[in-house]
Design a protein around this motif. Sequence first.
Motif, PDB file in Angstrom:
ATOM      1  N   ASP A  14    -119.006  85.417  41.474  1.00 49.24           N
ATOM      2  CA  ASP A  14    -118.965  86.882  41.405  1.00 49.24           C
ATOM      3  C   ASP A  14    -119.876  87.416  40.298  1.00 49.24           C
ATOM      4  OD1 ASP A  14    -117.102  86.785  43.463  1.00 49.24           O
ATOM      5  OD2 ASP A  14    -115.384  87.172  42.159  1.00 49.24           O
ATOM      6  N   ALA A  15    -119.826  86.776  39.145  1.00 45.84           N
ATOM      7  CA  ALA A  15    -120.666  87.202  38.019  1.00 45.84           C
ATOM      8  C   ALA A  15    -122.143  87.035  38.354  1.00 45.84           C
ATOM      9  CB  ALA A  15    -120.306  86.403  36.765  1.00 45.84           C
ATOM     10  N   ALA A  16    -122.484  85.904  38.944  1.00 43.93           N
ATOM     11  CA  ALA A  16    -123.878  85.648  39.298  1.00 43.93           C
ATOM     12  C   ALA A  16    -124.377  86.674  40.302  1.00 43.93           C
ATOM     13  CB  ALA A  16    -124.024  84.238  39.852  1.00 43.93           C
ATOM     14  N   LEU A  17    -123.589  86.966  41.318  1.00 45.97           N
ATOM     15  CA  LEU A  17    -124.000  87.948  42.318  1.00 45.97           C
ATOM     16  C   LEU A  17    -124.251  89.309  41.678  1.00 45.97           C
ATOM     17  CD1 LEU A  17    -124.526  88.647  45.281  1.00 45.97           C
ATOM     18  CD2 LEU A  17    -122.082  89.127  45.497  1.00 45.97           C
ATOM     19  N   CYS A  18    -123.349  89.728  40.835  1.00 48.68           N
ATOM     20  CA  CYS A  18    -123.483  91.020  40.157  1.00 48.68           C
ATOM     21  C   CYS A  18    -124.750  91.061  39.297  1.00 48.68           C
ATOM     22  CB  CYS A  18    -122.242  91.271  39.312  1.00 48.68           C
ATOM     23  SG  CYS A  18    -122.252  92.852  38.464  1.00 48.68           S
ATOM     24  N   LEU A  19    -124.962  90.029  38.512  1.00 49.69           N
ATOM     25  CA  LEU A  19    -126.129  90.002  37.623  1.00 49.69           C
ATOM     26  C   LEU A  19    -127.436  89.859  38.394  1.00 49.69           C
ATOM     27  CD1 LEU A  19    -124.620  87.883  34.736  1.00 49.69           C
ATOM     28  CD2 LEU A  19    -125.346  90.281  34.616  1.00 49.69           C
ATOM     29  N   ILE A  44    -120.395  76.197  34.013  1.00 47.75           N
ATOM     30  CA  ILE A  44    -121.157  76.494  35.229  1.00 47.75           C
ATOM     31  C   ILE A  44    -121.681  75.204  35.843  1.00 47.75           C
ATOM     32  CG2 ILE A  44    -123.258  77.595  36.116  1.00 47.75           C
ATOM     33  CD1 ILE A  44    -122.654  79.906  34.176  1.00 47.75           C
ATOM     34  N   TYR A  45    -122.124  74.286  34.992  1.00 47.75           N
ATOM     35  CA  TYR A  45    -122.706  73.039  35.494  1.00 47.75           C
ATOM     36  C   TYR A  45    -121.652  72.057  36.003  1.00 47.75           C
ATOM     37  CZ  TYR A  45    -126.941  74.961  33.606  1.00 47.75           C
ATOM     38  OH  TYR A  45    -128.011  75.784  33.357  1.00 47.75           O
ATOM     39  N   ARG A  46    -120.386  72.342  35.786  1.00 43.67           N
ATOM     40  CA  ARG A  46    -119.332  71.528  36.397  1.00 43.67           C
ATOM     41  C   ARG A  46    -119.195  71.867  37.872  1.00 43.67           C
ATOM     42  NH1 ARG A  46    -113.864  71.419  33.669  1.00 43.67           N
ATOM     43  NH2 ARG A  46    -113.748  69.525  34.890  1.00 43.67           N
ATOM     44  N   TYR A  47    -119.566  73.086  38.240  1.00 44.19           N
ATOM     45  CA  TYR A  47    -119.420  73.548  39.618  1.00 44.19           C
ATOM     46  C   TYR A  47    -120.739  73.610  40.383  1.00 44.19           C
ATOM     47  CZ  TYR A  47    -114.896  74.886  37.785  1.00 44.19           C
ATOM     48  OH  TYR A  47    -113.663  74.856  37.191  1.00 44.19           O
ATOM     49  N   PHE A  48    -121.834  73.791  39.661  1.00 40.79           N
ATOM     50  CA  PHE A  48    -123.148  73.940  40.293  1.00 40.79           C
ATOM     51  C   PHE A  48    -124.165  73.112  39.524  1.00 40.79           C
ATOM     52  CE2 PHE A  48    -120.650  77.802  40.698  1.00 40.79           C
ATOM     53  CZ  PHE A  48    -120.581  77.928  42.082  1.00 40.79           C
ATOM     54  N   ALA A  49    -124.988  72.377  40.229  1.00 44.72           N
ATOM     55  CA  ALA A  49    -125.965  71.501  39.593  1.00 44.72           C
ATOM     56  C   ALA A  49    -127.019  72.272  38.800  1.00 44.72           C
ATOM     57  CB  ALA A  49    -126.647  70.617  40.641  1.00 44.72           C
ATOM     58  N   LYS A  51    -128.934  76.631  38.365  1.00 48.15           N
ATOM     59  CA  LYS A  51    -128.936  78.044  38.751  1.00 48.15           C
ATOM     60  C   LYS A  51    -129.436  78.175  40.186  1.00 48.15           C
ATOM     61  CE  LYS A  51    -131.765  81.533  37.241  1.00 48.15           C
ATOM     62  NZ  LYS A  51    -132.372  82.494  36.319  1.00 48.15           N
ATOM     63  N   ASP A  52    -130.393  77.333  40.564  1.00 46.40           N
ATOM     64  CA  ASP A  52    -130.874  77.328  41.951  1.00 46.40           C
ATOM     65  C   ASP A  52    -129.751  76.995  42.924  1.00 46.40           C
ATOM     66  OD1 ASP A  52    -133.475  77.983  41.286  1.00 46.40           O
ATOM     67  OD2 ASP A  52    -134.211  75.921  41.376  1.00 46.40           O
ATOM     68  N   ALA A  53    -128.938  76.004  42.595  1.00 45.15           N
ATOM     69  CA  ALA A  53    -127.819  75.624  43.470  1.00 45.15           C
ATOM     70  C   ALA A  53    -126.826  76.771  43.580  1.00 45.15           C
ATOM     71  CB  ALA A  53    -127.136  74.373  42.939  1.00 45.15           C
ATOM     72  N   LEU A  54    -126.609  77.482  42.502  1.00 48.55           N
ATOM     73  CA  LEU A  54    -125.695  78.623  42.492  1.00 48.55           C
ATOM     74  C   LEU A  54    -126.212  79.738  43.393  1.00 48.55           C
ATOM     75  CD1 LEU A  54    -123.348  80.339  41.410  1.00 48.55           C
ATOM     76  CD2 LEU A  54    -124.651  80.666  39.322  1.00 48.55           C
ATOM     77  N   LEU A  58    -124.638  81.233  47.027  1.00 45.83           N
ATOM     78  CA  LEU A  58    -124.410  82.651  47.300  1.00 45.83           C
ATOM     79  C   LEU A  58    -125.132  83.088  48.561  1.00 45.83           C
ATOM     80  CD1 LEU A  58    -124.689  84.212  43.740  1.00 45.83           C
ATOM     81  CD2 LEU A  58    -122.688  84.302  45.248  1.00 45.83           C
ATOM     82  N   TYR A  59    -126.363  82.661  48.709  1.00 40.94           N
ATOM     83  CA  TYR A  59    -127.152  83.029  49.891  1.00 40.94           C
ATOM     84  C   TYR A  59    -126.495  82.527  51.170  1.00 40.94           C
ATOM     85  CZ  TYR A  59    -130.719  82.943  53.453  1.00 40.94           C
ATOM     86  OH  TYR A  59    -131.381  83.097  54.633  1.00 40.94           O
ATOM     87  N   VAL A  60    -126.108  81.268  51.185  1.00 39.44           N
ATOM     88  CA  VAL A  60    -125.494  80.685  52.378  1.00 39.44           C
ATOM     89  C   VAL A  60    -124.198  81.416  52.721  1.00 39.44           C
ATOM     90  CG1 VAL A  60    -124.358  78.601  53.273  1.00 39.44           C
ATOM     91  CG2 VAL A  60    -126.581  78.430  52.154  1.00 39.44           C
ATOM     92  N   TYR A  61    -123.370  81.686  51.714  1.00 41.91           N
ATOM     93  CA  TYR A  61    -122.107  82.376  51.946  1.00 41.91           C
ATOM     94  C   TYR A  61    -122.341  83.763  52.539  1.00 41.91           C
ATOM     95  CZ  TYR A  61    -117.781  84.878  51.210  1.00 41.91           C
ATOM     96  OH  TYR A  61    -116.671  85.649  51.405  1.00 41.91           O
ATOM     97  N   TRP A  62    -123.208  84.556  51.928  1.00 48.79           N
ATOM     98  CA  TRP A  62    -123.406  85.932  52.388  1.00 48.79           C
ATOM     99  C   TRP A  62    -124.188  86.006  53.690  1.00 48.79           C
ATOM    100  CZ3 TRP A  62    -120.250  89.498  51.320  1.00 48.79           C
ATOM    101  CH2 TRP A  62    -119.519  89.421  50.142  1.00 48.79           C
ATOM    102  N   ARG A  63    -125.057  85.046  53.936  1.00 51.25           N
ATOM    103  CA  ARG A  63    -125.746  84.996  55.234  1.00 51.25           C
ATOM    104  C   ARG A  63    -124.725  84.769  56.343  1.00 51.25           C
ATOM    105  NH1 ARG A  63    -129.130  79.939  56.046  1.00 51.25           N
ATOM    106  NH2 ARG A  63    -127.028  79.237  56.461  1.00 51.25           N
TER     107      ARG A  63
END
Length: 94
Positions: A14-19, A44-49, A51-54, A58-63
């Motif tokens: 959510d934070a990443a999308l907003c920013l 952040i790096y525990r969940y996503f490898a 910033k590109d992965a993050l 987001l792109y895949v989810y919203w697409r």
Amino acid sequence: MPKRVEDKRQAILDAALCLFAEQGYHGTSVPEIARKARVAAGTIYRYFASKDALVNELYVYWREQARVQMLADFPVGLAPRAQFTAYWQRLVRF
């Protein structure tokens, strides 16, 4: 995932999308995302490898959300012009 872990992960998304929407991808740093999500930058790096992965997640989810919204109960029996209108109306609503 346990709920608490999922909450942190969702807070990061959510934070990443907003920013990204406010500042753009290149104008947003990982520490800024962490601050907005109220987690440590390393979390952040525990969940996503990366910033590109993050941003890719987001792109895949919203697409997929857009696809579902635009094609659910699509009026396939209508004339092409009416289908086109229906598609674009759904896109605008999304």
